[in-house]
Design a protein around this motif. Structure first.
Motif, PDB file in Angstrom:
ATOM      1  N   LEU A 189      43.679 -15.626  34.686  1.00 47.41           N
ATOM      2  CA  LEU A 189      44.651 -14.555  34.902  1.00 47.41           C
ATOM      3  C   LEU A 189      44.104 -13.282  34.289  1.00 47.41           C
ATOM      4  CD1 LEU A 189      47.425 -13.490  35.808  1.00 47.41           C
ATOM      5  CD2 LEU A 189      48.338 -14.230  33.585  1.00 47.41           C
ATOM      6  N   SER A 190      44.062 -12.239  35.087  1.00 43.07           N
ATOM      7  CA  SER A 190      43.558 -10.950  34.620  1.00 43.07           C
ATOM      8  C   SER A 190      44.016  -9.876  35.595  1.00 43.07           C
ATOM      9  CB  SER A 190      42.027 -10.960  34.540  1.00 43.07           C
ATOM     10  OG  SER A 190      41.450 -10.990  35.840  1.00 43.07           O
ATOM     11  N   LEU A 191      43.582  -8.658  35.347  1.00 43.55           N
ATOM     12  CA  LEU A 191      43.924  -7.557  36.245  1.00 43.55           C
ATOM     13  C   LEU A 191      43.357  -7.734  37.644  1.00 43.55           C
ATOM     14  CD1 LEU A 191      43.553  -4.499  33.856  1.00 43.55           C
ATOM     15  CD2 LEU A 191      45.638  -5.212  35.036  1.00 43.55           C
ATOM     16  N   TRP A 192      42.359  -8.627  37.799  1.00 43.81           N
ATOM     17  CA  TRP A 192      41.840  -8.819  39.157  1.00 43.81           C
ATOM     18  C   TRP A 192      41.984 -10.248  39.658  1.00 43.81           C
ATOM     19  CZ3 TRP A 192      35.852  -8.459  40.066  1.00 43.81           C
ATOM     20  CH2 TRP A 192      35.190  -9.429  39.342  1.00 43.81           C
ATOM     21  N   LEU A 296      43.358  -6.533  28.051  1.00 44.14           N
ATOM     22  CA  LEU A 296      44.009  -7.555  27.235  1.00 44.14           C
ATOM     23  C   LEU A 296      45.433  -7.139  26.861  1.00 44.14           C
ATOM     24  CD1 LEU A 296      40.983  -8.491  24.944  1.00 44.14           C
ATOM     25  CD2 LEU A 296      41.995  -9.926  26.729  1.00 44.14           C
ATOM     26  N   ALA A 297      45.627  -5.853  26.581  1.00 42.10           N
ATOM     27  CA  ALA A 297      46.971  -5.374  26.249  1.00 42.10           C
ATOM     28  C   ALA A 297      47.916  -5.554  27.433  1.00 42.10           C
ATOM     29  CB  ALA A 297      46.912  -3.905  25.825  1.00 42.10           C
ATOM     30  N   TRP A 298      47.398  -5.336  28.640  1.00 37.80           N
ATOM     31  CA  TRP A 298      48.231  -5.573  29.833  1.00 37.80           C
ATOM     32  C   TRP A 298      48.676  -7.026  29.895  1.00 37.80           C
ATOM     33  CZ3 TRP A 298      47.228  -8.685  34.188  1.00 37.80           C
ATOM     34  CH2 TRP A 298      48.137  -8.539  35.245  1.00 37.80           C
ATOM     35  N   LEU A 299      47.768  -7.942  29.643  1.00 40.65           N
ATOM     36  CA  LEU A 299      48.108  -9.363  29.662  1.00 40.65           C
ATOM     37  C   LEU A 299      49.139  -9.702  28.598  1.00 40.65           C
ATOM     38  CD1 LEU A 299      44.718 -11.262  30.163  1.00 40.65           C
ATOM     39  CD2 LEU A 299      46.747 -11.465  31.599  1.00 40.65           C
ATOM     40  N   LEU A 300      48.910  -9.233  27.380  1.00 39.26           N
ATOM     41  CA  LEU A 300      49.825  -9.551  26.287  1.00 39.26           C
ATOM     42  C   LEU A 300      51.233  -9.041  26.568  1.00 39.26           C
ATOM     43  CD1 LEU A 300      47.471  -8.780  23.268  1.00 39.26           C
ATOM     44  CD2 LEU A 300      48.359 -11.030  23.905  1.00 39.26           C
ATOM     45  N   SER A 325      45.569  -6.336  20.386  1.00 33.81           N
ATOM     46  CA  SER A 325      46.955  -6.702  20.072  1.00 33.81           C
ATOM     47  C   SER A 325      47.728  -5.531  19.478  1.00 33.81           C
ATOM     48  CB  SER A 325      46.976  -7.887  19.099  1.00 33.81           C
ATOM     49  OG  SER A 325      46.409  -7.521  17.846  1.00 33.81           O
ATOM     50  N   ASP A 326      47.026  -4.499  19.021  1.00 30.72           N
ATOM     51  CA  ASP A 326      47.686  -3.327  18.446  1.00 30.72           C
ATOM     52  C   ASP A 326      47.869  -2.197  19.463  1.00 30.72           C
ATOM     53  OD1 ASP A 326      47.774  -4.488  15.850  1.00 30.72           O
ATOM     54  OD2 ASP A 326      45.664  -3.964  15.565  1.00 30.72           O
ATOM     55  N   LEU A 327      47.362  -2.377  20.672  1.00 29.97           N
ATOM     56  CA  LEU A 327      47.433  -1.337  21.686  1.00 29.97           C
ATOM     57  C   LEU A 327      48.728  -1.481  22.497  1.00 29.97           C
ATOM     58  CD1 LEU A 327      46.230   0.990  23.344  1.00 29.97           C
ATOM     59  CD2 LEU A 327      44.952  -0.726  24.658  1.00 29.97           C
ATOM     60  N   VAL A 328      49.516  -0.428  22.537  1.00 24.40           N
ATOM     61  CA  VAL A 328      50.778  -0.437  23.281  1.00 24.40           C
ATOM     62  C   VAL A 328      50.629   0.486  24.485  1.00 24.40           C
ATOM     63  CG1 VAL A 328      53.248   0.030  23.219  1.00 24.40           C
ATOM     64  CG2 VAL A 328      52.097  -0.892  21.193  1.00 24.40           C
ATOM     65  N   LEU A 329      50.785  -0.063  25.674  1.00 22.57           N
ATOM     66  CA  LEU A 329      50.705   0.714  26.906  1.00 22.57           C
ATOM     67  C   LEU A 329      52.089   1.237  27.272  1.00 22.57           C
ATOM     68  CD1 LEU A 329      48.447  -1.725  28.976  1.00 22.57           C
ATOM     69  CD2 LEU A 329      47.707   0.312  27.714  1.00 22.57           C
ATOM     70  N   SER A 330      52.121   2.423  27.831  1.00 29.44           N
ATOM     71  CA  SER A 330      53.401   2.981  28.267  1.00 29.44           C
ATOM     72  C   SER A 330      53.864   2.280  29.537  1.00 29.44           C
ATOM     73  CB  SER A 330      53.254   4.479  28.527  1.00 29.44           C
ATOM     74  OG  SER A 330      52.462   4.707  29.689  1.00 29.44           O
ATOM     75  N   GLY A 331      55.130   2.458  29.863  1.00 26.62           N
ATOM     76  CA  GLY A 331      55.653   1.883  31.099  1.00 26.62           C
ATOM     77  C   GLY A 331      54.927   2.419  32.317  1.00 26.62           C
ATOM     78  N   VAL A 336      50.825   1.519  36.701  1.00 26.08           N
ATOM     79  CA  VAL A 336      49.536   1.795  37.347  1.00 26.08           C
ATOM     80  C   VAL A 336      48.703   0.521  37.425  1.00 26.08           C
ATOM     81  CG1 VAL A 336      47.325   2.995  37.094  1.00 26.08           C
ATOM     82  CG2 VAL A 336      49.468   4.233  36.746  1.00 26.08           C
ATOM     83  N   LEU A 337      48.652  -0.226  36.332  1.00 29.53           N
ATOM     84  CA  LEU A 337      47.864  -1.459  36.301  1.00 29.53           C
ATOM     85  C   LEU A 337      48.490  -2.541  37.177  1.00 29.53           C
ATOM     86  CD1 LEU A 337      47.031  -1.498  32.478  1.00 29.53           C
ATOM     87  CD2 LEU A 337      45.515  -0.831  34.359  1.00 29.53           C
ATOM     88  N   ASP A 338      49.814  -2.609  37.174  1.00 36.63           N
ATOM     89  CA  ASP A 338      50.499  -3.590  38.025  1.00 36.63           C
ATOM     90  C   ASP A 338      50.182  -3.373  39.507  1.00 36.63           C
ATOM     91  OD1 ASP A 338      51.707  -4.742  35.824  1.00 36.63           O
ATOM     92  OD2 ASP A 338      53.626  -3.699  36.111  1.00 36.63           O
TER      93      ASP A 338
END
Length: 348
Positions: A189-192, A296-300, A325-331, A336-338
């Motif tokens: 499972l990943s972005l691709w 990885l942040a997207w997955l978490l 694990s410390d990186l927080v992505l905005s909605g 965009v990644l979704d």
């Protein structure tokens, strides 16, 4: 790392990211294999809180299990005691190597064979029990019920603590869970590679309220199934076998490297999949982060029961990965990644 996560419904917590050890023994750039460096990386990972350490019988036909056993054995002591006491040690069986040079293998889920495979893994790892044992692949020649019941018997004898499935279908997971709890499901499972996010039909466990013989058909994604059943989802290849780091180029792989013959790593695939790496890189730049950290942040952020196991032989890359694990992505960034396009090329 921050944000410890429970492994299934066991009550045992581990860091939000583990360590996949396959590439230390085979699969990628094997000429650069360095066992001493790999041992150091495994030990550094545990010290940094990556407590889920993942290996398998098939990785180098036992080489990787021996390597992990060396890294976590009594010689790998720290101020807090043996490293082995601080980890969840995961390995797998049900795939058997036929020829190491060509990496040919076959599935073998026969109960007697699985019992022998577990005993051999215990010896190579140098342990008296395995924390998490996966059925690496379901053998089409053996009903999953038979393979799973044999592994459940090994839980009863104390050789295994918890059971998992690798690359199984929702229906297979549901069938196994009726016999013995599924603690974890491991799949790519990943972005691709997003297959585990897609709904699939399965035969739901009959409810007593519906009466005997009632087996309703439902639809559910693999990730949703794990959440509903108190299991962890363990993404392997969470960085797209290195592609999502943005550091690879076509034509640079050794002949024995898995990626050399994979359709996602051809020149055409790199060109057609560039929109994926470009979008990840753009978000990474905004956070002064690496593309790997964004991936990885997207997955978490997908679910609290996800524990990715990125693999690396580099101490620097290990530290970078665990910092995700410390990186927080905005909605907006997550959206965009979704919405990234489906990757060109097949997984295998």
């Amino acid at each position: 790392m921050t944000g410890a996560r429970e492994l299934g419904s066991t009550g045992r917590t581990v860091g939000p990211l583990g360590l996949g050890c396959m590439g230390m023994s085979w699969g990628y750039a094997e000429s650069a294999r360095d066992d001493r460096q790999s041992v150091r990386v495994i030990r550094d990972a545990v010290e940094a809180g990556a407590e889920l350490i993942d290996t398998a019988l098939v990785y180098g036909d036992g080489h990787n299990e021996r390597l992990v056993g060396e890294a976590l054995g009594t010689t790998g002591r720290t101020g807090d005691g043996p490293l082995l006491d601080r980890v969840v040690l995961a390995t797998k069986g049900g795939l058997v190597v036929d020829d190491l040079a060509t990496k040919s293998m076959h599935r073998d889920g026969r109960p007697a064979s699985l019992t022998a495979q577990v005993d051999a893994s215990l010896t190579r790892l140098g342990v008296d029990h395995i924390d998490l044992y996966y059925l690496h692949r379901v053998d089409p020649a053996v009903p999953v019920e038979e393979s799973w019941a044999a592994l459940a018997d090994l839980v009863a004898t104390g050789k295994i603590r918890w059971l998992g499935l690798s690359e199984a279908t929702v229906d297979q997971a549901e069938t196994a869970h009726r016999i013995h709890p599924v603690t974890a499901v491991q799949s790519e499972l990943s972005l691709w590679t997003r297959g585990p996010l897609w709904a699939a039909p399965y035969r739901r466990t009959p409810s007593p309220a519906r009466g005997p013989g009632s087996t309703p058909v439902a639809t559910c994604s693999m990730l949703a199934w794990t959440r509903d059943h108190g299991a962890s989802f363990i993404p392997f290849a969470p960085l797209g076998r290195g592609y999502l780091t943005g550091t690879l180029a076509p034509g640079e792989f050794e002949e024995t490297d898995f990626r050399a013959a994979n359709s996602r790593f051809t020149t055409e695939a790199f060109r057609r999949n560039r929109a994926i790496t470009d979008a990840v890189a753009e978000i990474a730049e905004k956070h002064d982060a690496t593309p790997a950290q964004v991936s990885l942040a997207w997955l978490l952020g997908l679910s609290d029961n996800i524990i990715p196991i990125p693999g690396t032989r580099s101490g620097r890359h290990l530290r970078e990965n665990l910092a995700a694990s410390d990186l927080v992505l905005s909605g907006e960034e997550r959206q965009v990644l979704d919405e990234l396009p489906t990757a060109f090329g097949t997984r295998y």
